[in-house]
Design a protein around this motif. Sequence first.
Motif, PDB file in Angstrom:
ATOM      1  N   ARG A   1       0.831  -1.214   0.000  1.00 13.64           N
ATOM      2  CA  ARG A   1       0.000   0.000   0.000  1.00 13.64           C
ATOM      3  C   ARG A   1       0.861   1.258   0.000  1.00 13.64           C
ATOM      4  O   ARG A   1       0.594   2.194  -0.757  1.00 13.64           O
ATOM      5  CB  ARG A   1      -0.975  -0.020   1.162  1.00 13.64           C
ATOM      6  CG  ARG A   1      -2.086  -1.049   0.934  1.00 13.64           C
ATOM      7  CD  ARG A   1      -3.030  -1.107   2.065  1.00 13.64           C
ATOM      8  NE  ARG A   1      -2.298  -1.645   3.213  1.00 13.64           N
ATOM      9  CZ  ARG A   1      -2.762  -1.700   4.443  1.00 13.64           C
ATOM     10  NH1 ARG A   1      -3.956  -1.253   4.719  1.00 13.64           N
ATOM     11  NH2 ARG A   1      -2.043  -2.208   5.408  1.00 13.64           N
TER      12      ARG A   1
ATOM     13  N   TRP B   1      -8.753  -5.641  -0.974  1.00 15.71           N
ATOM     14  CA  TRP B   1      -7.896  -4.802  -1.803  1.00 15.71           C
ATOM     15  C   TRP B   1      -8.716  -3.920  -2.736  1.00 15.71           C
ATOM     16  O   TRP B   1      -8.377  -2.769  -2.984  1.00 15.71           O
ATOM     17  CB  TRP B   1      -6.903  -5.651  -2.589  1.00 15.71           C
ATOM     18  CG  TRP B   1      -5.711  -5.995  -1.759  1.00 15.71           C
ATOM     19  CD1 TRP B   1      -5.499  -7.144  -1.049  1.00 15.71           C
ATOM     20  CD2 TRP B   1      -4.579  -5.173  -1.513  1.00 15.71           C
ATOM     21  NE1 TRP B   1      -4.307  -7.083  -0.392  1.00 15.71           N
ATOM     22  CE2 TRP B   1      -3.716  -5.880  -0.660  1.00 15.71           C
ATOM     23  CE3 TRP B   1      -4.206  -3.903  -1.940  1.00 15.71           C
ATOM     24  CZ2 TRP B   1      -2.504  -5.364  -0.231  1.00 15.71           C
ATOM     25  CZ3 TRP B   1      -2.998  -3.384  -1.510  1.00 15.71           C
ATOM     26  CH2 TRP B   1      -2.157  -4.108  -0.665  1.00 15.71           C
TER      27      TRP B   1
ATOM     28  N   TRP C   1     -10.075  -0.990  -0.683  1.00 13.61           N
ATOM     29  CA  TRP C   1      -9.000  -0.038  -0.381  1.00 13.61           C
ATOM     30  C   TRP C   1      -8.613   0.757  -1.629  1.00 13.61           C
ATOM     31  O   TRP C   1      -8.527   1.989  -1.602  1.00 13.61           O
ATOM     32  CB  TRP C   1      -7.777  -0.763   0.186  1.00 13.61           C
ATOM     33  CG  TRP C   1      -6.621   0.168   0.376  1.00 13.61           C
ATOM     34  CD1 TRP C   1      -6.431   1.047   1.400  1.00 13.61           C
ATOM     35  CD2 TRP C   1      -5.518   0.363  -0.526  1.00 13.61           C
ATOM     36  NE1 TRP C   1      -5.268   1.775   1.197  1.00 13.61           N
ATOM     37  CE2 TRP C   1      -4.698   1.364   0.017  1.00 13.61           C
ATOM     38  CE3 TRP C   1      -5.149  -0.228  -1.738  1.00 13.61           C
ATOM     39  CZ2 TRP C   1      -3.529   1.785  -0.594  1.00 13.61           C
ATOM     40  CZ3 TRP C   1      -3.987   0.199  -2.354  1.00 13.61           C
ATOM     41  CH2 TRP C   1      -3.185   1.202  -1.781  1.00 13.61           C
ATOM     42  N   ALA C   2      -8.346   0.067  -2.740  1.00 14.22           N
ATOM     43  CA  ALA C   2      -7.819   0.731  -3.939  1.00 14.22           C
ATOM     44  C   ALA C   2      -8.840   1.668  -4.578  1.00 14.22           C
ATOM     45  O   ALA C   2      -8.472   2.762  -5.019  1.00 14.22           O
ATOM     46  CB  ALA C   2      -7.350  -0.312  -4.944  1.00 14.22           C
TER      47      ALA C   2
ATOM     48  N   GLN D   1      -8.864   4.698  -2.363  1.00 14.10           N
ATOM     49  CA  GLN D   1      -7.588   5.420  -2.353  1.00 14.10           C
ATOM     50  C   GLN D   1      -7.296   6.119  -3.684  1.00 14.10           C
ATOM     51  O   GLN D   1      -6.764   7.216  -3.704  1.00 14.10           O
ATOM     52  CB  GLN D   1      -6.451   4.443  -2.027  1.00 14.10           C
ATOM     53  CG  GLN D   1      -5.097   5.083  -1.864  1.00 14.10           C
ATOM     54  CD  GLN D   1      -4.990   5.920  -0.617  1.00 14.10           C
ATOM     55  OE1 GLN D   1      -5.481   5.564   0.433  1.00 14.10           O
ATOM     56  NE2 GLN D   1      -4.347   7.061  -0.732  1.00 14.10           N
TER      57      GLN D   1
END
Length: 166
Positions: A27, A59, A62-63, A66
Amino acid sequence: MTKSKKATNEPGTGIYADVQNLQEISRDVLVTLVKRWPDDMPAPTRLNLYVRADHQHLWRVWATHQFTELKVHVTGVQHYSLSATKNAADLAIAVDAMSDLLHKSISHVAVVSDDSDFIALFAKLGEEAEREREPDTNGRVPFLWVFTDRMDTKSMLLEEFFPRDY
């Protein structure tokens, strides 16, 4: 949230991150890479993560949170045994990168991994670029290889032979 530089509708760079290779620093490496994107590469437009199959949803959450300006794709790599799937993510990265280039979803490839298995992908991209090269291009392969500075994680062949400007 991290924003990509120079986001456009043009095909840009596809980032292909071998999260299993990067392990616990994945990350941080990805956030830093997008924040400090090199000016001589087209801005990233796609982020492809290759993760353990049982972590795929985590993931993706999160991605996508983000990197709101990037198209995110997360591939879960199933591990049936430790030895039989050693290169499963590497193969998926190479196939996906070539497919994305062929379909003109991207114009450049950035691989994030300390794994030396991507030398063949670099070589093939160089061959394809040579075939399609226009007289006014700079002769550079449309490729960026992002290594970490971890000790003993990458092949000495990369240190010894791979061009530093990539």
